[in-house]
Design an enzyme around this catalytic site. Structure first.
Site, PDB file in Angstrom:
ATOM      1  N   TYR A  47      16.670  -0.191  56.513  1.00 56.99           N
ATOM      2  CA  TYR A  47      16.194   0.962  55.735  1.00 56.99           C
ATOM      3  C   TYR A  47      17.329   1.883  55.295  1.00 56.99           C
ATOM      4  O   TYR A  47      17.351   3.063  55.606  1.00 56.99           O
ATOM      5  CB  TYR A  47      15.144   1.747  56.531  1.00 56.99           C
ATOM      6  CG  TYR A  47      14.065   0.885  57.114  1.00 56.99           C
ATOM      7  CD1 TYR A  47      13.160   0.212  56.299  1.00 56.99           C
ATOM      8  CD2 TYR A  47      13.945   0.707  58.495  1.00 56.99           C
ATOM      9  CE1 TYR A  47      12.167  -0.597  56.835  1.00 56.99           C
ATOM     10  CE2 TYR A  47      12.954  -0.102  59.036  1.00 56.99           C
ATOM     11  CZ  TYR A  47      12.071  -0.755  58.202  1.00 56.99           C
ATOM     12  OH  TYR A  47      11.088  -1.552  58.727  1.00 56.99           O
ATOM     13  N   HIS A  48      18.266   1.316  54.506  1.00 53.11           N
ATOM     14  CA  HIS A  48      19.401   2.079  54.003  1.00 53.11           C
ATOM     15  C   HIS A  48      19.487   2.022  52.472  1.00 53.11           C
ATOM     16  O   HIS A  48      20.551   1.698  51.931  1.00 53.11           O
ATOM     17  CB  HIS A  48      20.713   1.551  54.593  1.00 53.11           C
ATOM     18  CG  HIS A  48      20.884   1.829  56.046  1.00 53.11           C
ATOM     19  ND1 HIS A  48      21.877   1.251  56.807  1.00 53.11           N
ATOM     20  CD2 HIS A  48      20.203   2.629  56.896  1.00 53.11           C
ATOM     21  CE1 HIS A  48      21.794   1.671  58.059  1.00 53.11           C
ATOM     22  NE2 HIS A  48      20.782   2.510  58.139  1.00 53.11           N
ATOM     23  N   PRO A  49      18.424   2.301  51.727  1.00 49.38           N
ATOM     24  CA  PRO A  49      18.531   2.235  50.263  1.00 49.38           C
ATOM     25  C   PRO A  49      19.447   3.327  49.721  1.00 49.38           C
ATOM     26  O   PRO A  49      19.377   4.477  50.134  1.00 49.38           O
ATOM     27  CB  PRO A  49      17.084   2.442  49.795  1.00 49.38           C
ATOM     28  CG  PRO A  49      16.444   3.230  50.890  1.00 49.38           C
ATOM     29  CD  PRO A  49      17.087   2.744  52.155  1.00 49.38           C
TER      30      PRO A  49
END
Length: 642
Positions: A553-555
């Site tokens: 979850y690192h957009p």
């Protein structure tokens, strides 16, 4: 507020032996909802519309009480920092708008991190189906958790404090972004930080006395140090990985304080919320567009929905978008800033054509590499789990004050790496072996077990330097609804090959004495969608990566920072949106390339630097920090540490 966990009833409707669907799991969720479902901020701030209505001036032809100097959109990892720093100027009035609710106490329990995902504080976004990723997931879509809550994703994440490699930032500067070298941004990392493990770190690279506490967890189970020893057996040095080098292993530091999560809401907003009368905070206020004068292209305010009403608020100086890498581009496009062909599909008047939504990057990983534990499983009975919950509630200590094996970190290079930077990071996730081999997809979709309890470790190679790029687009059926996320994970073959190399390197852990003596074993049951390939072959691991894709979850990258001649850039090096006056983006979306590490600490840094850029612009004074002395000459006084 009352926090609500994810709804397992529909997921568990079919008969299954997966224990996540057992009655005891539902009782566990009921218990923690009752004990931790409220918010301490509701107690501190009983009036959610605190401090509104004392400024009743006309602005831009509008008579409105909602008039401010600055409006910050999104009270997440960046927005909370920006709101704090701007309200340090006592004559500036700042409105902070958050689409979600107050931060619930359940989010503060480190081991409960999985419980927040797909709960009432998660936007609940999913990727669009792709031919090369998430193939086994329901509908071919992977969930992309994003915090819809005070603190944003810093309230939802796994709290890891890692900045990436210094060369990541030097790379930004070399791409035409002056002021973003590591030497330039290090003072801003240090400014926010209150590091409480002086004996474990290199003090030159860290700060003491800032708002954001950083520390190791107070609890480590028996597996944690064995895993670090195993990495060391493989030749990885243990050291502080927030320095000028990265390849090695460490016991991670986290954004916690005394056994509790410390989100940016808890660190930067809670201490000032009722003390600075120039800060107004509104929750459950979803911004739908930036108000831009189409004639002179000046941002003058925002439009947002709250309590079923459409409200407008006006900014005398600037609007700052800090809604994150998925929502900031959506808001820009709804406001008429973005790709012309995309906006015209929705009959949105194009005010400024920019490459908004493109350049989407993320740190992908996978399920499938599972180590079964023999002597060191930490599973407990329902009664023991409740005892741990009650103990944590009293003391903020015990197994629930940490994230189990996820505290262990390693950065490595595969044969595809170049230079001195890692291309794979390992995440070691707590897993129930029987559940996973029974139904890996359902197990992932229903995962709410605290990270403290496990009999298996999922070894996840994280792709640090992806070549693939995705795009965020408006939703065709409802432009204001969930944006369409085309992640394009593994679109580039090298990304897939690097992932497979990461898998194969991780298996070397099983050759170490540290894990061998404990009976660690590879679980060699083929995953259902990959039985056509021999277990352990390169083809098998490629299938696992494409079928059982997941993410940490690192957009980032969807409002790219770059020079004016870069047609893919959305903001300049001062984070100003090209072609629109008085509008900045300050969040993860401005990263030109994703950093090789966890993104929360860099986003806090971006917010610190962005706040100073704003102050410099409006106060007309030079607030640039002096150059740092070289490490050899730097000393931290005892007073500074304390």
């Amino acid at each position: 507020m009352s926090w609500m966990p994810r709804d397992l009833s529909s997921l568990c409707a079919v008969h299954t032996t997966v224990t996540n669907c057992a009655p005891s799991t539902f009782l566990f969720l009921q218990l923690i909802t009752a004990l931790f479902g409220g918010s301490r901020d509701n107690k501190l701030n009983p009036n959610p519309f605190y401090n509104f209505g004392h400024n009743n001036h006309a602005f831009g032809g509008h008579a409105s009480e909602l008039e401010y100097d600055f409006i910050v959109v999104g009270a997440g990892s960046a927005g909370c920092v920006v709101a704090n720093r701007l309200t340090e100027i006592h004559h500036w009035r700042v409105l902070l708008l958050e689409a979600g609710d107050e931060e619930p106490e359940v989010a503060e329990v480190p081991a409960f991190a999985p419980v927040g995902l797909r709960s009432s504080i998660d936007w609940g976004y999913e990727t669009q189906p792709s031919p090369r990723s998430c193939l086994a997931r329901d509908g071919g879509r992977c969930p992309w958790a994003r915090g819809k809550v005070m603190g944003g994703s810093s309230t939802l994440n796994y709290m890891i404090y890692n900045r990436g490699h210094p060369l990541d930032y030097d790379e930004w500067a070399a791409a035409g972004n002056p002021g973003w070298k590591f030497r330039d941004v290090l003072p801003y990392f240090r400014k926010s930080e209150d590091n409480r493990n002086y004996d474990r770190i290199d003090p030159y690279y860290h700060g003491f006395g800032g708002y954001q506490t950083v520390e190791i967890f107070p609890y480590q189970d028996s597996n944690v140090y064995s895993l670090i020893d195993a990495y060391k057996e493989l030749g990885l040095e243990e050291f502080d990985q927030n320095t000028d080098r990265q390849i090695g292993t460490s016991l991670l530091q986290h954004t916690t304080r005394d056994g509790e999560r410390l989100s940016t809401n808890g660190a930067f907003i809670r201490p000032i919320r009722n003390k600075r009368d120039n800060l107004d905070v509104r929750t459950n206020a979803q911004v739908t567009k930036v108000l831009i004068d189409p004639h002179n292209k000046i941002a003058i305010g925002v439009q947002f929905r709250q309590n079923g009403k459409v409200v407008e608020a006006y900014a005398r100086k600037e609007v700052i978008l800090s809604a994150g890498a998925l929502n900031s581009p959506q808001i820009l496009m709804l406001s008429g800033v973005g790709p012309a062909d995309e906006l015209q599909k929705f009959n949105i008047d194009v005010i400024q054509e920019l490459a908004v939504g493109y350049n989407l990057q993320d740190h992908a990983t996978m399920d499938g590499v599972l180590f079964g534990l023999n002597k060191t499983a930490t599973t407990v009975t329902d009664e023991e789990r409740e005892e741990d919950i009650r103990y944590y509630q009293r003391t903020r200590r015990g197994p629930l004050s940490s994230t189990g094996p996820l505290q262990v970190n390693a950065f490595v290079q595969t044969l595809f790496a170049t230079g001195d930077r890692a291309d794979i990071q390992y995440s070691l996730d707590a897993t129930d072996v029987r559940n996973f081999i029974t139904d890996p997809v359902l197990t992932a979709a229903t995962a709410v077990t605290p990270l403290a309890y496990y009999d298996g470790i999922m070894v996840r190679p994280i792709l640090l330097n992806p070549k693939s790029r995705g795009v965020v687009r408006l939703n065709y059926s409802d432009p204001e609804g969930a944006p369409l996320l085309f992640a394009n994970t593994f679109q580039e073959q090298q990304d897939l090959l690097t992932m497979v190399e990461g898998v194969k390197q991780s298996l070397n852990l099983l050759r170490t004495h540290s894990l061998g003596k404990l009976g660690y074993q590879l679980v060699d049951v083929p995953l259902p969608d990959c039985t056509r390939d021999p277990f352990g072959s390169d083809e098998y691991w490629q299938c696992c990566a494409m079928s059982y894709t997941t993410t940490i979850y690192h957009p980032v990258g969807t409002c790219k920072m770059g020079p004016k001649n870069d047609k893919s850039a959305v903001v300049d090096a001062k984070l100003r949106v090209y072609g629109i006056k008085n509008l900045r983006v300050i969040d993860a979306s401005i990263m030109p390339t994703i950093i090789r590490g966890n993104t929360n600490a860099p986003v806090i840094m971006i917010a610190e630097k962005g706040s100073d850029l704003i102050k410099h612009a409006w106060l007309k004074e030079n607030i640039d920090l002096h150059s740092l002395p070289p490490p050899s000459s730097y000393q931290v006084s005892e007073n500074e540490y304390h």
